[in-house]
Design an enzyme around this catalytic site. Sequence first.
Site, PDB file in Angstrom:
ATOM      1  N   SER A 119       0.818  -1.209   0.000  1.00 31.67           N
ATOM      2  CA  SER A 119       0.000   0.000   0.000  1.00 31.67           C
ATOM      3  C   SER A 119       0.851   1.259   0.000  1.00 31.67           C
ATOM      4  O   SER A 119       0.339   2.360  -0.247  1.00 31.67           O
ATOM      5  CB  SER A 119      -0.945   0.015   1.212  1.00 31.67           C
ATOM      6  OG  SER A 119      -0.206  -0.003   2.422  1.00 31.67           O
ATOM      7  N   THR A 149      -0.454  -8.089  -1.305  1.00 27.34           N
ATOM      8  CA  THR A 149      -1.647  -8.260  -2.128  1.00 27.34           C
ATOM      9  C   THR A 149      -2.437  -6.974  -2.342  1.00 27.34           C
ATOM     10  O   THR A 149      -3.210  -6.878  -3.296  1.00 27.34           O
ATOM     11  CB  THR A 149      -2.593  -9.310  -1.515  1.00 27.34           C
ATOM     12  OG1 THR A 149      -2.990  -8.888  -0.197  1.00 27.34           O
ATOM     13  CG2 THR A 149      -1.906 -10.672  -1.431  1.00 27.34           C
ATOM     14  N   ASP A 150      -2.264  -5.964  -1.475  1.00 24.91           N
ATOM     15  CA  ASP A 150      -3.128  -4.783  -1.552  1.00 24.91           C
ATOM     16  C   ASP A 150      -3.050  -4.091  -2.909  1.00 24.91           C
ATOM     17  O   ASP A 150      -4.072  -3.661  -3.450  1.00 24.91           O
ATOM     18  CB  ASP A 150      -2.776  -3.783  -0.449  1.00 24.91           C
ATOM     19  CG  ASP A 150      -3.232  -4.249   0.928  1.00 24.91           C
ATOM     20  OD1 ASP A 150      -4.075  -5.165   0.981  1.00 24.91           O
ATOM     21  OD2 ASP A 150      -2.751  -3.702   1.939  1.00 24.91           O
ATOM     22  N   GLN A 339     -18.497   0.822 -12.983  1.00 22.45           N
ATOM     23  CA  GLN A 339     -18.358   0.259 -11.651  1.00 22.45           C
ATOM     24  C   GLN A 339     -18.688  -1.226 -11.611  1.00 22.45           C
ATOM     25  O   GLN A 339     -18.387  -1.902 -10.633  1.00 22.45           O
ATOM     26  CB  GLN A 339     -19.244   1.028 -10.665  1.00 22.45           C
ATOM     27  CG  GLN A 339     -18.828   2.470 -10.486  1.00 22.45           C
ATOM     28  CD  GLN A 339     -19.749   3.248  -9.566  1.00 22.45           C
ATOM     29  OE1 GLN A 339     -20.433   2.675  -8.713  1.00 22.45           O
ATOM     30  NE2 GLN A 339     -19.791   4.568  -9.740  1.00 22.45           N
TER      31      GLN A 339
END
EC number: 3.5.1.1
Length: 407
Positions: A119, A149-150, A339
């Site tokens: 992150s 993984t972020d 989205q």
Amino acid sequence: MEHSSVHHPEMPHIPSTLTLASRTPTVGSARKSETRHILVIYVGGTLGMKPNSENSLAPVAGYLTTEMRRMRELNPPSDDFAQQGSSSSSNSFSSAALSNEMRVPTFDVIEYAQLLDSSDMDQQDWLVIARDIERYYYLYDGFLIAHGTDTMHYTATALSFLLHNLAKPVILTGAMVPLMEPYNDARRNLVVGMMFAASTEICEVCIFCNDVLLRGNRSVKVRHTLSAFSSPNYPALSVMEAQPFRPRRHLLARPPTGPLAIHSDMSGRVMTVLCHPDFDAESVKTMIQGTSKEAESRLDCVVLELMGVGNTTSTMARTLQSVVNTASRVGCLVAITTQDLYGSLTAASVSRLKKSCPDAIFVGDMTTEAAAVKAMYLFGKKLTAAEVKEWMPRNIRGEVTTVASRL
């Protein structure tokens, strides 16, 4: 991202990385021609974490490398290695009954001196990884990037664009549960990821997680579970099953026709906006216009993630038109994604979008993450806004369902 350095006698002095360990045969040593040799690069993430003094998980320098030295499946006895491919071998770690795609390759390990939480990573970190792959490219058959993984899908997408004419596998993997725990997903992700990194058929950037191999620039993180990643609009490139697994050849990227090269500095200034039913369009327009009259302070591209378009006279359509017109006046591009995880806008919706906002760029079933990173990449190539507008909806690395091109 800071790194330590060490000189290896068989390779040029590399100022950005630290080579910590290898499984024989090492770089430059004799080995059977059919044996694949890969480089594992640990940049940080849960896979190599341990509890710190505050009982919080944190990356520990050297830990992953030490554990990889100890893992029996990664380091079969030398007689097993010598007998690989011999039909008379009965050792459980011999690869006689396995295809080349199932063999664990020989490997070297690099750990960055500053191990990062994903992150905290940005464009400069993506460039460091890409340039390290470029430096070591002709010494290895493939690369495994152990990563948090972020933002793994962002890094995978960036590498897919940066590594122009990639002819070898670059596999990203990580874990939700660290290797030090008795029950974890780290071990299998690491071992099988290494197998895919040794593939002779893959020549693209992929994510391997929880038994599934995905195209990197089609991936999104959808869960905080072992099945963290999904590829909503492109099939999995391979799925582990009881039978020996191989990549699905018809889904893989085609081999390139030129040498590996990096052509972008990822310097595009890009913002992503989630357009909920009452999003603040005036604030978005203010950010687009910038706080200075200098063009260098303004955004290059805004990616708007829409719920839908509505009709051409709807409030959303008028709001969108206002944002796009403001962006056009200051030379900022507007890319449109949806989205919805699966599928894309209907042909009728795209027609209405083009009618109300002709300057907007609809990028099809591309993920929002891929659209943002692609814009950074294209502007980082020093293309003009008009050239970026032309290339944004086109497929250059398998990131969108259209006719493919290469750039």
